[in-house]
Scaffold this active site. Structure first.
Site, PDB file in Angstrom:
ATOM      1  N   ASN A 187      95.801 -99.319  -3.726  1.00 52.30           N
ATOM      2  CA  ASN A 187      94.619 -98.661  -4.267  1.00 52.30           C
ATOM      3  C   ASN A 187      95.012 -98.073  -5.614  1.00 52.30           C
ATOM      4  O   ASN A 187      95.683 -97.049  -5.677  1.00 52.30           O
ATOM      5  CB  ASN A 187      94.135 -97.565  -3.306  1.00 52.30           C
ATOM      6  CG  ASN A 187      92.904 -96.858  -3.843  1.00 52.30           C
ATOM      7  OD1 ASN A 187      92.345 -97.258  -4.863  1.00 52.30           O
ATOM      8  ND2 ASN A 187      92.477 -95.812  -3.155  1.00 52.30           N
ATOM      9  N   TRP A 188      94.600 -98.760  -6.664  1.00 52.58           N
ATOM     10  CA  TRP A 188      94.989 -98.310  -8.015  1.00 52.58           C
ATOM     11  C   TRP A 188      94.237 -97.052  -8.423  1.00 52.58           C
ATOM     12  O   TRP A 188      94.605 -96.416  -9.401  1.00 52.58           O
ATOM     13  CB  TRP A 188      94.719 -99.419  -9.035  1.00 52.58           C
ATOM     14  CG  TRP A 188      95.634-100.605  -8.939  1.00 52.58           C
ATOM     15  CD1 TRP A 188      96.642-100.812  -8.032  1.00 52.58           C
ATOM     16  CD2 TRP A 188      95.630-101.750  -9.809  1.00 52.58           C
ATOM     17  NE1 TRP A 188      97.260-102.021  -8.275  1.00 52.58           N
ATOM     18  CE2 TRP A 188      96.661-102.618  -9.362  1.00 52.58           C
ATOM     19  CE3 TRP A 188      94.864-102.139 -10.914  1.00 52.58           C
ATOM     20  CZ2 TRP A 188      96.933-103.843  -9.985  1.00 52.58           C
ATOM     21  CZ3 TRP A 188      95.135-103.351 -11.533  1.00 52.58           C
ATOM     22  CH2 TRP A 188      96.158-104.189 -11.071  1.00 52.58           C
ATOM     23  N   HIS A 217      86.649 -93.358   0.901  1.00 52.98           N
ATOM     24  CA  HIS A 217      87.905 -92.708   0.518  1.00 52.98           C
ATOM     25  C   HIS A 217      87.663 -91.203   0.398  1.00 52.98           C
ATOM     26  O   HIS A 217      86.599 -90.777  -0.052  1.00 52.98           O
ATOM     27  CB  HIS A 217      88.430 -93.287  -0.796  1.00 52.98           C
ATOM     28  CG  HIS A 217      89.845 -92.904  -1.050  1.00 52.98           C
ATOM     29  ND1 HIS A 217      90.190 -91.652  -1.506  1.00 52.98           N
ATOM     30  CD2 HIS A 217      91.005 -93.577  -0.862  1.00 52.98           C
ATOM     31  CE1 HIS A 217      91.514 -91.587  -1.594  1.00 52.98           C
ATOM     32  NE2 HIS A 217      92.028 -92.735  -1.211  1.00 52.98           N
ATOM     33  N   GLU A 268      88.589 -89.149  -1.683  1.00 57.65           N
ATOM     34  CA  GLU A 268      88.242 -88.710  -3.046  1.00 57.65           C
ATOM     35  C   GLU A 268      86.751 -88.909  -3.314  1.00 57.65           C
ATOM     36  O   GLU A 268      86.122 -88.109  -3.987  1.00 57.65           O
ATOM     37  CB  GLU A 268      89.119 -89.463  -4.060  1.00 57.65           C
ATOM     38  CG  GLU A 268      90.566 -88.970  -3.976  1.00 57.65           C
ATOM     39  CD  GLU A 268      91.621 -90.016  -4.263  1.00 57.65           C
ATOM     40  OE1 GLU A 268      91.291 -91.068  -4.847  1.00 57.65           O
ATOM     41  OE2 GLU A 268      92.788 -89.788  -3.900  1.00 57.65           O
ATOM     42  N   GLU A 321      93.765 -91.909   6.527  1.00 61.44           N
ATOM     43  CA  GLU A 321      94.452 -91.257   5.419  1.00 61.44           C
ATOM     44  C   GLU A 321      94.290 -89.739   5.552  1.00 61.44           C
ATOM     45  O   GLU A 321      93.271 -89.183   5.131  1.00 61.44           O
ATOM     46  CB  GLU A 321      93.855 -91.694   4.084  1.00 61.44           C
ATOM     47  CG  GLU A 321      93.930 -93.193   3.842  1.00 61.44           C
ATOM     48  CD  GLU A 321      93.879 -93.525   2.352  1.00 61.44           C
ATOM     49  OE1 GLU A 321      94.801 -94.215   1.903  1.00 61.44           O
ATOM     50  OE2 GLU A 321      92.955 -93.080   1.658  1.00 61.44           O
ATOM     51  N   GLY A 369      98.843 -88.317  -2.191  1.00 64.08           N
ATOM     52  CA  GLY A 369      99.299 -87.913  -3.520  1.00 64.08           C
ATOM     53  C   GLY A 369     100.143 -86.655  -3.514  1.00 64.08           C
ATOM     54  O   GLY A 369     100.417 -86.079  -4.561  1.00 64.08           O
ATOM     55  N   GLY A 400      98.520 -95.633  -2.685  1.00 66.25           N
ATOM     56  CA  GLY A 400      98.087 -95.208  -4.009  1.00 66.25           C
ATOM     57  C   GLY A 400      99.229 -95.286  -5.003  1.00 66.25           C
ATOM     58  O   GLY A 400      99.566 -96.359  -5.514  1.00 66.25           O
ATOM     59  N   GLY A 401      99.858 -94.150  -5.267  1.00 62.70           N
ATOM     60  CA  GLY A 401     100.879 -94.031  -6.317  1.00 62.70           C
ATOM     61  C   GLY A 401     101.920 -95.147  -6.327  1.00 62.70           C
ATOM     62  O   GLY A 401     102.187 -95.737  -7.384  1.00 62.70           O
TER      63      GLY A 401
HETATM   64  P1  13P Z   1      99.079 -92.018  -2.287  1.00 67.75           P
HETATM   65  O1  13P Z   1      99.791 -93.223  -1.766  1.00 67.75           O
HETATM   66  O2  13P Z   1      99.226 -91.837  -3.775  1.00 67.75           O
HETATM   67  O3  13P Z   1      99.404 -90.790  -1.497  1.00 67.75           O
HETATM   68  O4  13P Z   1      97.510 -92.287  -2.081  1.00 67.75           O
HETATM   69  C1  13P Z   1      97.056 -92.704  -0.844  1.00 67.75           C
HETATM   70  C2  13P Z   1      95.664 -93.140  -0.985  1.00 67.75           C
HETATM   71  O5  13P Z   1      94.768 -92.347  -1.199  1.00 67.75           O
HETATM   72  C3  13P Z   1      95.376 -94.572  -0.887  1.00 67.75           C
HETATM   73  O6  13P Z   1      94.021 -94.819  -0.826  1.00 67.75           O
END
Ligand code: 13P
Length: 254
Positions: A10-11, A98, A100, A170, A176, A237-238
């Site tokens: 997930n960019w 998600h 976010e 998640e 993050g 993510g990261g």
């Molecule tokens: P991180 O891997 O950066 O913790 O993010 C997870 C995420 O939200 C993937 O959708």
């Protein structure tokens, strides 16, 4: 879709077109075997969907996902992305719900149910995210919290429809933050989700759904997390923005 082991990147809102193109090149040209029961998915920003789709066109087991879509077919919804648009690009997956988007764009369980419906009606597979904030984990009510997300967004679906959904657990406190859930915590919640699915749809259906873990997955912890029996890969993510990291995560799939 039968239960697959999935490494999903997930960019989020990162990278320029040129950086995204370079990252994809580096990852897909590194040697890694993607076996029959595995998928690799890149969820990229909307302006890069077409570039990414073209780049992976001849790669078996590799797919591109959108990071969002709207709950309406078309019309005066400036800035939104329709499933028809995704269909026209050949996109087969979309990340929905998600944390976010829930937090910054107020997406509710019932709104997400509408998005899930329009995706499934148009042959797009949702990667449905769920997971609790830290306050809920601290009060040890995470199971009830996640069960409500599943019930209100997914449990109106038929079994055939549900089989097209990928679930991503998640925990928000692990996103993050570098603070990963332990593999035991991940397994515990994944087993709970599968049991909850089984209560509604039966064991066969529940055992056919891929449940991904997301939250600070990286090369160093992927093998251990993915080795848990109810964890079918990760939504990353990261670490998905670093070619070597994400390749190692792909290679950690069981
Ligand atoms: P991180 O891997 O950066 O913790 O993010 C997870 C995420 O939200 C993937 O959708």
């Amino acid at each position: 879709m039968s239960r697959k082991q999935i490494a999903a990147a997930n960019w989020k809102m990162n990278l320029t077109l040129q950086q995204g193109e370079q990252l994809l090149n580096e990852i897909i040209n590194k040697p890694h075997e993607i076996s029959e029961n595995q998928l690799v998915i890149f969820s990229v920003p909307a302006p890069y969907l077409q570039m990414a789709q073209q780049k992976i066109a001849d790669k078996k087991g590799v797919f591109i996902a959108a990071q969002n879509c709207f709950n309406k077919k078309n019309g005066a919804y400036t800035g939104e992305i329709s499933v028809e648009m995704l269909n026209s690009l050949g996109i087969q997956f979309v990340v929905l719900g998600h944390s976010e988007r829930r937090e910054y764009f107020n997406e509710s369980n019932s709104f997400l149910a509408e998005k899930i419906n329009i995706c499934l009606e148009n042959n797009i597979q949702p990667i449905f995210c769920c997971g609790e904030p830290l306050s809920v984990r601290e009060s040890n009510t995470q199971n009830e919290y996640v069960a409500k997300q599943l019930k209100e967004s997914l449990y109106h679906l038929s079994a055939d429809q549900l089989l097209k959904v990928v679930i991503a657990y998640e925990p928000i406190w692990a996103i993050g933050t570098g603070k990963t859930a332990t593999s035991d915590q991940a397994q515990e919640m994944h087993a709970f989700i599968r049991k909850d699915l089984a209560n509604v749809y039966g064991n066969d259906i529940a055992n056919s759904i891929s449940i991904l873990y997301g939250g600070s997955v990286k090369a160093a912890n992927a093998v251990e997390i993915f080795s848990q029996p109810d964890v079918d890969g990760g939504l990353v993510g990261g670490a998905s923005l670093i070619a070597d990291e994400f390749v190692a995560i792909i290679n950690a799939l069981q």
